[in-house]
Design a protein around this motif. Structure first.
Motif, PDB file in Angstrom:
ATOM      1  N   GLU A 150       0.837  -1.232  -0.064  1.00  0.00           N
ATOM      2  CA  GLU A 150      -0.051   0.080   0.017  1.00  0.00           C
ATOM      3  C   GLU A 150       0.823   1.201   0.014  1.00  0.00           C
ATOM      4  OE1 GLU A 150      -2.462  -0.625   3.568  1.00  0.00           O
ATOM      5  OE2 GLU A 150      -3.707  -1.739   2.461  1.00  0.00           O
ATOM      6  N   THR A 154       0.973   3.981  -2.894  1.00  0.00           N
ATOM      7  CA  THR A 154       0.455   5.580  -2.659  1.00  0.00           C
ATOM      8  C   THR A 154       1.645   6.352  -3.113  1.00  0.00           C
ATOM      9  OG1 THR A 154      -0.824   5.014  -0.713  1.00  0.00           O
ATOM     10  CG2 THR A 154       0.061   7.377  -0.732  1.00  0.00           C
ATOM     11  N   ASP A 243      -3.507  -3.510  -7.520  1.00  0.00           N
ATOM     12  CA  ASP A 243      -4.868  -3.034  -7.109  1.00  0.00           C
ATOM     13  C   ASP A 243      -4.931  -1.873  -6.332  1.00  0.00           C
ATOM     14  OD1 ASP A 243      -5.514  -5.219  -8.653  1.00  0.00           O
ATOM     15  OD2 ASP A 243      -5.715  -6.727  -6.839  1.00  0.00           O
ATOM     16  N   SER A 244      -4.093  -1.696  -5.334  1.00  0.00           N
ATOM     17  CA  SER A 244      -4.320  -0.350  -4.287  1.00  0.00           C
ATOM     18  C   SER A 244      -3.738   0.798  -5.178  1.00  0.00           C
ATOM     19  CB  SER A 244      -3.079  -0.707  -3.226  1.00  0.00           C
ATOM     20  OG  SER A 244      -3.159   0.454  -2.323  1.00  0.00           O
ATOM     21  N   TYR A 245      -3.042   0.562  -6.147  1.00  0.00           N
ATOM     22  CA  TYR A 245      -2.515   2.088  -7.017  1.00  0.00           C
ATOM     23  C   TYR A 245      -3.951   2.277  -7.881  1.00  0.00           C
ATOM     24  CZ  TYR A 245      -0.875   4.763 -10.964  1.00  0.00           C
ATOM     25  OH  TYR A 245      -0.790   5.781 -11.941  1.00  0.00           O
ATOM     26  N   ARG A 246      -4.625   1.253  -8.570  1.00  0.00           N
ATOM     27  CA  ARG A 246      -5.760   1.543  -9.242  1.00  0.00           C
ATOM     28  C   ARG A 246      -6.731   1.918  -8.540  1.00  0.00           C
ATOM     29  NH1 ARG A 246      -4.678  -3.868 -13.004  1.00  0.00           N
ATOM     30  NH2 ARG A 246      -3.673  -3.025 -14.559  1.00  0.00           N
ATOM     31  N   ARG A 247      -7.293   1.633  -7.320  1.00  0.00           N
ATOM     32  CA  ARG A 247      -8.346   2.003  -6.607  1.00  0.00           C
ATOM     33  C   ARG A 247      -8.080   3.621  -6.165  1.00  0.00           C
ATOM     34  NH1 ARG A 247      -7.639  -2.943  -3.954  1.00  0.00           N
ATOM     35  NH2 ARG A 247      -6.633  -1.824  -2.288  1.00  0.00           N
ATOM     36  N   LEU A 248      -6.765   3.771  -5.808  1.00  0.00           N
ATOM     37  CA  LEU A 248      -6.474   5.088  -5.196  1.00  0.00           C
ATOM     38  C   LEU A 248      -6.480   6.263  -6.547  1.00  0.00           C
ATOM     39  CD1 LEU A 248      -5.800   7.272  -2.966  1.00  0.00           C
ATOM     40  CD2 LEU A 248      -3.484   6.524  -3.220  1.00  0.00           C
ATOM     41  N   TRP A 249      -5.912   5.736  -7.505  1.00  0.00           N
ATOM     42  CA  TRP A 249      -5.862   6.674  -8.679  1.00  0.00           C
ATOM     43  C   TRP A 249      -7.227   6.947  -9.354  1.00  0.00           C
ATOM     44  CZ3 TRP A 249      -2.077   9.178 -11.102  1.00  0.00           C
ATOM     45  CH2 TRP A 249      -2.489  10.018 -12.269  1.00  0.00           C
ATOM     46  N   GLU A 250      -8.187   5.822  -9.431  1.00  0.00           N
ATOM     47  CA  GLU A 250      -9.489   6.062  -9.690  1.00  0.00           C
ATOM     48  C   GLU A 250     -10.272   7.049  -8.660  1.00  0.00           C
ATOM     49  OE1 GLU A 250     -13.291   5.349 -11.870  1.00  0.00           O
ATOM     50  OE2 GLU A 250     -11.131   5.081 -12.277  1.00  0.00           O
ATOM     51  N   GLU A 251     -10.030   6.824  -7.430  1.00  0.00           N
ATOM     52  CA  GLU A 251     -10.855   7.643  -6.413  1.00  0.00           C
ATOM     53  C   GLU A 251     -10.220   9.313  -6.749  1.00  0.00           C
ATOM     54  OE1 GLU A 251     -13.351   7.990  -3.175  1.00  0.00           O
ATOM     55  OE2 GLU A 251     -12.304   6.182  -3.452  1.00  0.00           O
TER      56      GLU A 251
END
Length: 437
Positions: A150, A154, A243-251
């Motif tokens: 994570e 970030t 997956d953590s990168y993609r979730r944060l980037w989308e957010e």
């Protein structure tokens, strides 16, 4: 027979140190660096100038050295690459993504008899930081692994938001600092990086794929060395980071649609980004295709929302999660003291009556264990568990004494890890169990 030359230049005469003023009149980096043995290859530097700190794996020779009252990392490389990375790190220093601070480039190095030596890039040692191998205890456990993934994700998001194309994403190219129960990753190797106005989707995807391959290889190496639990999957684990990168980037970047009559929905979305530690500096607002609907899209997002707020209020420089935790405690103290007291007044009083006394209560010999903000976070957590067990609020000083004696003394010194100066590995003590502070 010709007489021997008496005016031949010495290695020091050939040396050039290129750096920026530090702003500290008592410590000029260029002058201090001249005391190091630059006429000797870095791998042969004597132990009396080296600092015994853990190093990550690097394609270059890297050593930590004492310079005046501080420690610097010295990396041998080509002159072109040294200046390129130095200037890139200087540009990154003015931006939110955390990275090491460049000090100087040393060129014109030669041995005593005139044989050329590589140029050197000098960066300031990041206190209380560890390479990823030193984070692990005797074996890499999944909770620690998830937190590392994570933190790396970030950092990559923050870099990509600033237009930084890394090109060589890996655990080996970052340092980790504890951050209120998690980790904060800091860029330490920008040799392959490029800073652009904006990154394309393909460039971001390339960095993600490089990260997937490199992290998988590093985990394979840990498994082969017996430093990771056998159930750690080196093929699937990098997906945690992706997956953590993609979730944060989308957010952070996805548009939000809302009825024209309900603009508060946009404000709620932006507040959510603030909770994640990001601030919307600029956004676009336009009519959506559906009648009566609007679309808002963040176009410039800045990381470090809580870090910057805490620094404005208190002057403290801490990690993002630490800042979030300390801001909560300041607000709780404000409400207990006077609900009408503003945050500026409460922050000043909190530093004077809470933070400073806690830091000064830690014995001098234990202050290298953790950075002060992490000690404060762990103390607050420790105090909460003590109060829960007692069924009543535990006084702060009692909680400090308990934390120092039962938790802090048992920790390793993360600002002064001792090992042989040429060693890249060390055995770390396990992380405390949840609830132990």
């Amino acid at each position: 027979m010709a007489p021997p030359e008496t005016n031949a230049p010495s290695p020091a005469d050939r040396l050039t140190v290129t750096g920026a003023p530090s702003g500290d009149a008592t410590e000029d980096p260029a002058t201090a660096l001249l005391a190091l043995p630059w006429s000797t290859p870095l791998e042969e530097w004597p132990e009396d100038v080296l600092a015994a700190l853990p190093r990550g794996i690097s394609r270059h020779v890297v050593r930590f050295a004492h310079v005046g009252g501080s420690i610097v990392a010295v990396k041998e490389t080509t002159e072109e690459l040294a200046f390129r990375e130095y200037r890139l790190l200087r540009r990154l220093a003015d931006r939110p993504p955390p990275s090491v601070e460049p000090v100087a480039v040393v060129t014109g190095r030669t041995r005593d008899h005139g044989t050329p030596l590589p140029a050197a890039l000098v960066t300031r040692h990041l206190r209380f930081s560890l390479p990823y191998r030193a984070v692990f205890s005797e074996r890499l456990q999944r909770p620690t692994l998830v937190r590392l993934m994570e933190a790396l994700a970030t950092l990559l998001v923050e870099l990509h938001l600033e237009g930084f194309f890394w090109g060589d994403v890996s655990l080996s190219n970052v340092l980790f600092r504890r951050d209120a129960g998690g980790f904060a990753a800091h860029l330490v190797d920008a040799e392959t990086g490029e800073l652009r106005e904006r990154l394309s989707t393909g460039q971001r995807a390339h960095d993600l794929e490089v990260a997937r391959v490199n992290v998988g290889g590093e985990l394979l190496d840990l498994l082969a060395s017996g430093l990771a639990d056998p159930d750690v999957d080196p093929a699937a684990t990098p997906d945690l980071m992706v997956d953590s990168y993609r979730r944060l980037w989308e957010e952070l970047t996805a548009p939000v649609a809302f009825p024209r009559a309900e603009p508060w929905r946009m404000d709620r979305r932006f507040r959510r980004l603030g909770e994640l530690g990001f601030e919307v500096e600029e956004y676009s607002l336009r009519a959506a295709e559906a009648p009566g609907m609007m679309t808002a899209r963040p176009t410039e997002v800045l990381a470090g929302f809580h870090r910057r707020r805490l620094e404005r209020l208190t002057g403290l420089h801490v990690q993002e999660n630490q800042a979030r935790r300390l801001l909560v405690d300041i607000d709780a103290a404000r409400r207990a003291w006077d609900p009408y007291l503003d945050m500026e007044g409460a922050a000043h009083r909190w530093v004077v009556e809470v933070f400073d006394p806690v830091v000064h209560s830690v014995p001098l010999e234990l202050r290298a264990k953790l950075e002060p903000a992490e000690i404060m976070h762990q103390l607050l957590e420790h105090r909460w568990y003590l109060s829960e067990a007692r069924g009543a609020a535990v006084p702060l000083q009692e909680a400090v004494d308990s934390y120092v004696d039962t938790i802090l003394r048992a920790r390793r010194d993360e600002d002064a890890l001792a090992l042989h100066p040429t060693t890249t590995m060390l055995r770390a003590v396990p992380d405390p169990e949840p609830g132990a502070g």
